[in-house]
Scaffold this motif. Sequence first.
Motif, mmCIF file in Angstrom:
data_model
loop_
_atom_site.group_PDB
_atom_site.id
_atom_site.type_symbol
_atom_site.label_atom_id
_atom_site.label_comp_id
_atom_site.label_asym_id
_atom_site.label_seq_id
_atom_site.Cartn_x
_atom_site.Cartn_y
_atom_site.Cartn_z
ATOM 1 N N ALA A 53 -77.493 102.615 12.853
ATOM 2 C CA ALA A 53 -77.952 102.124 11.817
ATOM 3 C C ALA A 53 -76.987 101.934 10.514
ATOM 4 O O ALA A 53 -76.283 103.205 10.170
ATOM 5 N N ALA A 54 -77.108 101.010 9.902
ATOM 6 C CA ALA A 54 -76.418 100.513 8.652
ATOM 7 C C ALA A 54 -75.267 100.766 9.073
ATOM 8 O O ALA A 54 -73.733 101.051 8.584
ATOM 9 N N GLY A 89 -85.338 96.380 6.517
ATOM 10 C CA GLY A 89 -84.121 95.644 6.103
ATOM 11 C C GLY A 89 -82.580 95.879 6.926
ATOM 12 O O GLY A 89 -81.936 96.004 6.715
ATOM 13 N N THR A 90 -82.794 97.289 7.378
ATOM 14 C CA THR A 90 -81.853 97.725 8.042
ATOM 15 C C THR A 90 -81.409 97.227 9.150
ATOM 16 O O THR A 90 -82.446 96.887 10.232
ATOM 17 N N ARG A 136 -84.260 105.534 2.112
ATOM 18 C CA ARG A 136 -83.258 105.748 2.431
ATOM 19 C C ARG A 136 -82.968 106.458 3.998
ATOM 20 O O ARG A 136 -84.041 106.570 4.855
ATOM 21 N N ILE A 137 -81.793 106.053 4.561
ATOM 22 C CA ILE A 137 -82.234 106.226 6.232
ATOM 23 C C ILE A 137 -82.008 107.619 6.938
ATOM 24 O O ILE A 137 -81.495 108.369 5.357
ATOM 25 N N VAL A 138 -82.969 108.403 7.486
ATOM 26 C CA VAL A 138 -83.025 109.788 7.370
ATOM 27 C C VAL A 138 -83.501 109.750 8.836
ATOM 28 O O VAL A 138 -83.506 109.355 9.793
ATOM 29 N N VAL A 139 -81.735 110.950 9.890
ATOM 30 C CA VAL A 139 -81.338 111.105 11.042
ATOM 31 C C VAL A 139 -81.523 112.005 11.309
ATOM 32 O O VAL A 139 -81.004 113.458 10.427
ATOM 33 N N GLY A 140 -82.202 112.995 12.694
ATOM 34 C CA GLY A 140 -82.332 114.556 11.821
ATOM 35 C C GLY A 140 -82.701 114.841 13.467
ATOM 36 O O GLY A 140 -83.404 114.494 14.590
ATOM 37 N N ARG A 141 -83.344 116.115 13.770
ATOM 38 C CA ARG A 141 -83.654 116.968 15.218
ATOM 39 C C ARG A 141 -84.698 117.903 13.855
ATOM 40 O O ARG A 141 -84.561 118.747 13.856
ATOM 41 N N GLU A 142 -85.597 117.884 15.429
ATOM 42 C CA GLU A 142 -86.604 118.568 14.718
ATOM 43 C C GLU A 142 -86.486 120.254 14.693
ATOM 44 O O GLU A 142 -87.035 120.636 13.885
#
Length: 271
Positions: A105-106, A123-124, A154-160
């Motif tokens: 992503a981006a 739009g990403t 904003r883009i957010v990437v994570g783990r529970e």
Amino acid sequence: MITPTYFAPHGGMPGQKELMTSRAVVTEAYTVIPRGVLRDIVTTVLPEWQGTRSWVLSRPVAGGAVTFSQTILEVSPGGGSEAPEPQAEVEGFLFVMEGEVSLTAAGQTHTLTPGGYAFLPPGTEWSLTGQGAGPSRLHWFRKRYQDVPGLTPRIVVGREQDVEPSPMPDTEGRWATTRLLDPSDLAFDMHVNIVTFQPGASIPFMETHEMEHGLYVLQGKGVYRLNQDWVEVEAGDYMSLRAFCPQACYAGGDEPFRYLLYKDVNRQVML
């Protein structure tokens, strides 16, 4: 922290001797899609994706929820998409239940495994590829973003597993919400949370509110009160609730009752 459990559908078909009776129901207030409905015959193939089949759980329909779509993707190793989103004004949220996928992503590449998630603003430019030896199974939420001047998500990437659950007031932690997006950031016009009830815990009143919901049961079982009906649900079941559908629940069984929850938030009612 105990490793979380995520139930994911695998398809297949029931035998010819099985009864056709199930808990599936569609009303003007809510829809229930039991896990036994998610069979091979109801999958669809999306032209933007390769080596992938999908179960569409929710889409805007008259008399039902209208703000979002929710789809389970089953991505084969090496399958995926270089350009998944056909509408530039639509945002997305991914949540992985099984397997491993590579998300770019981006220009940044991330590996998502069970419990991994990503928010993708409208739009990403993003792509996704299945990794590992077997299929990966993940949720894909889509919503047309509602712009507000001065707010940019904003883009957010994570783990529970890395997000601390927030206990609900006066519940001694028996009802908790894992908020995968920052609830204080008004740039987000949707939230995706994981709600956890310990056995015997409950929502002790009939919530009635403007937010639409998509609820996918990840683990355990419970009984949901939807409008005027009590509905038993278990891991793998899905519920779509339109705005103002009265709702409450209590957890049953001997393990936590957990579900993945979508809701639309943080925007003025447009008339």
